[in-house]
Write an enzyme that holds these catalytic residues in place. Structure first.
Site, PDB file in Angstrom:
ATOM      1  N   LYS A  49      36.416  52.360  54.776  1.00 18.42           N
ATOM      2  CA  LYS A  49      38.446  51.657  54.662  1.00 18.42           C
ATOM      3  C   LYS A  49      38.898  53.059  55.154  1.00 18.42           C
ATOM      4  CE  LYS A  49      37.769  48.779  50.787  1.00 18.42           C
ATOM      5  NZ  LYS A  49      37.550  49.175  48.632  1.00 18.42           N
ATOM      6  N   GLN A  93      36.477  52.208  43.585  1.00 14.94           N
ATOM      7  CA  GLN A  93      36.328  51.640  44.497  1.00 14.94           C
ATOM      8  C   GLN A  93      35.159  51.085  43.261  1.00 14.94           C
ATOM      9  OE1 GLN A  93      35.755  50.951  47.072  1.00 14.94           O
ATOM     10  NE2 GLN A  93      33.893  49.424  46.571  1.00 14.94           N
ATOM     11  N   ASP A 116      45.016  48.082  45.479  1.00 16.37           N
ATOM     12  CA  ASP A 116      43.997  46.627  45.190  1.00 16.37           C
ATOM     13  C   ASP A 116      44.573  45.365  44.415  1.00 16.37           C
ATOM     14  OD1 ASP A 116      41.550  46.990  46.717  1.00 16.37           O
ATOM     15  OD2 ASP A 116      40.873  48.097  44.846  1.00 16.37           O
TER      16      ASP A 116
END
Ligand code: NDP
Length: 296
Positions: A49, A93, A116
């Site tokens: 990422k 994450q 997200d």
């Protein structure tokens, strides 16, 4: 012969468009990635990422916290990033070392930075079909992958295997939204589903996200089906001395029956990352607009 839904190529095209838009704008998006602990698979995803973001002209900041971090440490970090006007998007994450913290942590991210789309607010917006929320990257990436290959969703019967809050459930909501891009009819399956093979055999499109290597077999399909394989099953290959990745579908065993099928790796994975970049740019544009409006 089946069309291969090549997510690497599709993501490349999407990233190119995002990169062009970023260079034409007078803003520099910034993505902050909070990484708690040292999960080895997550290490790879985070690195990927960061690399992708930087290649596009997105500032990418890695905020590392040890596995021993308390909920207070994590929330304090998110609060600081929420308040930082240079940060457009924040992700934490997953998985966290302590899974029970997950929803508290996701809900602490400011709505306008939740790229997200894991917070309750973002999920509520998805359920309502609001256009100003962030849709989580894997469901969005799956829909974009189908779109890139000209596979329509409207009017199709889509069987989704797996009902997790990050893949199957939001995907089922997205696919069934009343809009010309979606408008699908969805059957959502899980470990309690009876006669699973009879349901998958009725599908126009199957999306499988259950984390079980080669689960989807030929006898479960009807000819001409589209299969999107989300699964990432890591196995150590002692001969090669490294991990290999397998999907949830038996790719070689079923590809001849499919109209189209996504490979693993190189299918949904790259699309997920591309959608994170898409959401980060969208967040930066939104915040830029809000700052301009506030200055008027
Ligand atoms: P979870 O473990 O959170 O959920 C798995 C789901 O599969 C559950 O709903 C479970 O049912 C269901 N399931 C398990 N076994 C069966 C079965 N035999 N029949 C039907 N349903 C079953 O997984 P995630 O959603 O987080 O991830 C799924 C897979 O996708 C994993 O391999 C993961 O690595 C991968 N993934 C890939 C991404 C990408 O970008 N390519 C992104 C995110 C995930 P129940 O609810 O009843 O327990």
């Amino acid at each position: 012969m089946a069309i291969i839904l090549d997510g690497t190529a599709a993501a490349k095209r999407i990233l190119l468009r995002i990169g062009e838009e970023i260079s034409s704008l007078q803003i520099r998006p910034k993505l902050a990635i909070v990484f708690v602990g040292d999960n080895s698979a997550s290490e790879i995803y985070v690195r990927n990422k960061l690399t992708r973001a930087r290649a596009l002209g997105i500032d990418a900041q890695l905020v590392r916290l040890t596995a021993k971090s308390t909920i207070g440490d994590i929330l304090g970090t998110i609060e600081r990033l929420n308040a930082d006007p240079s940060v457009s998007g924040i992700i934490v994450q997953a998985p966290l070392p302590d899974n029970s913290m997950q929803s508290t942590v996701f809900n602490a991210i400011a709505a306008e930075k939740d790229v997200d789309g894991f917070s309750d607010r973002s999920i509520a917006k998805l359920v309502r079909g609001a256009s100003d929320g962030f849709i989580s990257c894997t469901p969005l990436g799956i829909c974009e992958l189908l779109r890139e290959f000209g596979i329509g969703i409207s009017g199709k019967h889509i069987v989704v295997l797996g009902r997790s809050c990050i893949v199957g459930r939001p995907l089922s909501i997205l696919l069934s939204q009343k809009s010309e891009n979606f408008n699908g009819t969805v059957t959502l399956c899980h470990s309690g589903t009876k006669n699973l093979a009879s349901l998958t055999a009725m599908a126009d499109i199957i999306v499988i996200a259950i984390g079980k290597k080669f689960f989807l077999k030929k006898h479960m399909l009807r000819p001409g089906v589209v299969v999107v394989d989300v699964g990432i099953n890591r196995e150590f290959d002692p001969n090669a001395g490294k991990y290999r990745i397998f999907g949830d579908a038996d790719f070689d065993g079923i590809r001849d029956m499919c109209y189209a099928i996504s490979p693993v790796p190189g299918g949904v994975g790259p699309m997920t990352v591309a959608m994170l970049m898409h959401n980060t740019l969208a967040a930066a544009k939104l915040q830029h607009l809000q700052a301009d409006t506030a200055a008027l």
